[in-house]
Write an enzyme that holds these catalytic residues in place. Structure first.
Site, PDB file in Angstrom:
ATOM      1  N   ASN A 209       0.856  -1.190   0.000  1.00 27.29           N
ATOM      2  CA  ASN A 209       0.000   0.000   0.000  1.00 27.29           C
ATOM      3  C   ASN A 209       0.892   1.240   0.000  1.00 27.29           C
ATOM      4  OD1 ASN A 209       0.549   0.800   2.856  1.00 27.29           O
ATOM      5  ND2 ASN A 209      -0.364  -1.224   3.216  1.00 27.29           N
ATOM      6  N   LYS A 340     -12.260  -3.748  18.291  1.00 28.57           N
ATOM      7  CA  LYS A 340     -10.927  -4.296  18.603  1.00 28.57           C
ATOM      8  C   LYS A 340     -10.589  -4.085  20.070  1.00 28.57           C
ATOM      9  CE  LYS A 340      -9.068  -3.687  13.910  1.00 28.57           C
ATOM     10  NZ  LYS A 340      -7.872  -3.725  13.079  1.00 28.57           N
TER      11      LYS A 340
HETATM   12  O1  PMT Z   1       2.947   6.031   6.596  1.00 33.40           O
HETATM   13  P1  PMT Z   1       2.428   7.384   6.110  1.00 33.40           P
HETATM   14  O2  PMT Z   1       2.669   7.558   4.632  1.00 33.40           O
HETATM   15  O3  PMT Z   1       2.966   8.521   6.918  1.00 33.40           O
HETATM   16  O4  PMT Z   1       0.842   7.387   6.290  1.00 33.40           O
HETATM   17  C1  PMT Z   1       0.301   7.365   7.571  1.00 33.40           C
HETATM   18  C2  PMT Z   1      -0.874   6.369   7.683  1.00 33.40           C
HETATM   19  C3  PMT Z   1      -2.041   6.874   6.875  1.00 33.40           C
HETATM   20  C4  PMT Z   1      -0.460   4.990   7.203  1.00 33.40           C
HETATM   21  C5  PMT Z   1      -1.215   6.296   9.222  1.00 33.40           C
HETATM   22  O5  PMT Z   1      -1.572   7.570   9.687  1.00 33.40           O
HETATM   23  C6  PMT Z   1      -2.333   5.304   9.470  1.00 33.40           C
HETATM   24  O6  PMT Z   1      -3.519   5.625   9.399  1.00 33.40           O
HETATM   25  N1  PMT Z   1      -1.971   4.036   9.814  1.00 33.40           N
HETATM   26  C7  PMT Z   1      -2.930   2.934   9.910  1.00 33.40           C
HETATM   27  C8  PMT Z   1      -3.245   2.417   8.526  1.00 33.40           C
HETATM   28  C9  PMT Z   1      -4.218   1.263   8.539  1.00 33.40           C
HETATM   29  O7  PMT Z   1      -3.862   0.196   8.166  1.00 33.40           O
HETATM   30  O8  PMT Z   1      -5.405   1.534   9.034  1.00 33.40           O
HETATM   31  P2  PMT Z   1      -6.631   0.440   9.097  1.00 33.40           P
HETATM   32  O9  PMT Z   1      -7.814   1.291   9.390  1.00 33.40           O
HETATM   33  O10 PMT Z   1      -6.658  -0.384   7.874  1.00 33.40           O
HETATM   34  O11 PMT Z   1      -6.248  -0.481  10.306  1.00 33.40           O
HETATM   35  C10 PMT Z   1      -6.700  -0.220  11.635  1.00 33.40           C
HETATM   36  C11 PMT Z   1      -5.635  -0.523  12.629  1.00 33.40           C
HETATM   37  O12 PMT Z   1      -5.389  -1.925  12.692  1.00 33.40           O
HETATM   38  C12 PMT Z   1      -4.295   0.145  12.378  1.00 33.40           C
HETATM   39  O13 PMT Z   1      -3.784   0.555  13.621  1.00 33.40           O
HETATM   40  C13 PMT Z   1      -3.451  -0.984  11.783  1.00 33.40           C
HETATM   41  O14 PMT Z   1      -2.062  -0.820  12.108  1.00 33.40           O
HETATM   42  C14 PMT Z   1      -4.020  -2.191  12.484  1.00 33.40           C
HETATM   43  N2  PMT Z   1      -3.959  -3.434  11.723  1.00 33.40           N
HETATM   44  C15 PMT Z   1      -4.663  -3.565  10.567  1.00 33.40           C
HETATM   45  C16 PMT Z   1      -4.657  -4.748   9.893  1.00 33.40           C
HETATM   46  C17 PMT Z   1      -3.897  -5.818  10.410  1.00 33.40           C
HETATM   47  N3  PMT Z   1      -3.867  -6.993   9.767  1.00 33.40           N
HETATM   48  N4  PMT Z   1      -3.219  -5.684  11.538  1.00 33.40           N
HETATM   49  C18 PMT Z   1      -3.231  -4.499  12.206  1.00 33.40           C
HETATM   50  O15 PMT Z   1      -2.585  -4.369  13.246  1.00 33.40           O
END
Ligand code: PMT
Length: 413
Positions: A209, A340
């Site tokens: 991504n 979560k």
């Molecule tokens: O890295 P940059 O370019 O600076 O961009 C920053 C960012 C947009 C990546 C950052 O601010 C951000 O939002 N990070 C989380 C991205 C994400 O995967 O969000 P999500 O809504 O899909 O996931 C929710 C949470 O679960 C997140 O904390 C993620 O780390 C966690 N997760 C998700 C899937 C997975 N299989 N395991 C996880 O731990």
């Protein structure tokens, strides 16, 4: 510990090869930066031999990273130690002057600075020097010594540089580390995930991504700045390691999960800023997939949810997730907070105009019963604000007798 040892031009500079040896005996990596006048008292050749590293003295070093020696060294240092520090050097530090590499890197570093003054006793007693000492102390610079005794000029009094053993013992002691790292998260461990993951399709292709890691790396730096021990589990990014953090590099979601599991028992706070691939190819081809058909189908399976598995632990750390959404940001983030079982979530919008890879970001930090909204700002500033809020909530919900006085942010409950 990475120590930048700054040497300014005083007679006590002749003791610095000994100081380097004493620091290295205590496990420090020492990079020497000399002022031009220091070279009148001790040769770069001897210092290079004892430190094992080329000596730096030129602000305009073309060999250094992007010709920016001061920035590279400022980031590398866990401590900047200046010994001997002359009256002139102290005056330049107090006045914020930066005519050479040493003083410029002192302005550019976030590392603690310690100085070991050395000068004639009358100079040391001079009100101008004492006023500079006070200014430096007020700014948190540690002043080591000076010692009292016979001086190179034949006089006796206060102004001798402390002996190399004494300086090395002081800066390598746990008390010194505690004194310089007295942020509100001192003594706490913060585990951070950052960057994307890569899920291999075959030896040359993968699913990933747009995460650059900038947000997660800024979070790690902000936690370090508050005195925490920081472990950063990073997906593949092109960023320099944040100063003072232990970085563990991984590639896939499964590797990130394993690295997190291995280290989470030590963590007081877990912050999941990584953009983990939710799905990965069910199978990875051992050989490059050949272009033999018009269409191919890739079967994907769910990756482990690292954040949810940490939050579900019996002795879970204070657990903070990020929610990256393109629409209904707040609603979806609140859903993740609930589903979560998180202590807090940082909601941010992502899209072609914001979020991934940009240097600025805006976010809403949400928890049961409260929130804090951050308008768009550089990710470094945003991270500092987010980590402040996390620290406040951490101590409110998990605090014990070690809870410090908190006056860093006002939270809208
Ligand atoms: O890295 P940059 O370019 O600076 O961009 C920053 C960012 C947009 C990546 C950052 O601010 C951000 O939002 N990070 C989380 C991205 C994400 O995967 O969000 P999500 O809504 O899909 O996931 C929710 C949470 O679960 C997140 O904390 C993620 O780390 C966690 N997760 C998700 C899937 C997975 N299989 N395991 C996880 O731990």
């Amino acid at each position: 510990m990475n120590i930048v040892l700054g040497i300014s031009g005083g007679i006590a500079a002749y003791k610095t090869p000994e100081l380097v040896r004493r620091l290295r005996e205590r496990g420090a990596d020492v990079q020497i930066v000399m002022t031009a006048s220091a070279e009148e008292f001790v040769t770069p050749t001897s210092l290079q031999a004892v430190s094992g590293r080329p000596i730096r003295s030129n602000l305009w070093d073309k060999e250094a990273e992007a010709s920016m020696s001061h920035i590279e060294l400022a980031r590398w240092a866990d401590l900047v130690l200046i010994a001997p520090a002359t009256a002139e050097l102290m005056a330049r530090l107090a006045g914020g002057g930066a005519p050479d590499l040493l003083t410029t890197l002192c302005l550019a570093t976030e590392a603690p600075i310690a100085i070991a003054p050395a000068m004639n006793r009358v100079m040391w007693a001079n009100p101008a020097v004492q006023a500079n000492r006070e200014t430096l102390e007020e700014r948190g610079i540690q002043i080591l010594g000076p010692d009292v005794g016979s001086q190179a000029c034949g006089e006796t009094g206060a102004g001798r540089m402390l002996e190399p053993d004494v300086i090395a013992d002081a800066v390598c002691s746990p008390e010194f580390a505690g004194a310089v790292a007295d942020g509100i998260l001192a003594g706490r461990t913060v585990l951070v995930t950052a960057g994307p993951t890569r899920e291999p399709i075959d030896p040359v292709r993968y699913i990933t991504n747009r995460s650059s890691g900038k947000m997660g790396y800024a979070i790690a730096s902000a936690a370090h700045a508050l005195g925490a021990r920081v472990i950063l589990i990073s997906g593949p990014v092109s960023l320099p390691e944040p100063r003072g953090t232990d970085v563990v590099y991984v590639e896939t979601a499964e590797e990130m999960q394993a690295a997190t599991q291995d280290r989470v028992a030590d963590a007081d706070i877990f912050i999941a800023a990584a953009a983990v691939s939710d799905y990965r190819p069910a199978e990875t081809s051992a050989q490059k997939i050949k272009k033999t058909r018009d269409t191919i189908t890739l079967e994907l399976v769910r990756s482990p949810d690292i954040l949810a598995s940490v939050a579900a632990l019996q002795n879970a750390p204070f657990t903070v997730g990020f929610a990256a959404e393109t629409e209904n940001v707040r609603k979806y983030a609140l859903g993740k907070l609930e589903n979560k079982n998180l202590d807090m979530i940082v909601a941010n919008r992502v899209g072609s105009d914001c979020g991934f890879d940009y240097d600025d970001n805006a976010a809403e930090v949400l928890w049961k019963g409260g929130e804090k909204v951050f308008d768009k700002m550089p990710k470094s500033e945003l991270a500092a604000g987010i980590v402040d809020v996390i620290a406040v909530r951490f101590f409110e919900t998990r605090g014990d007798e070690m809870q410090p006085t908190l006056s860093i942010v006002s939270i809208k409950e």
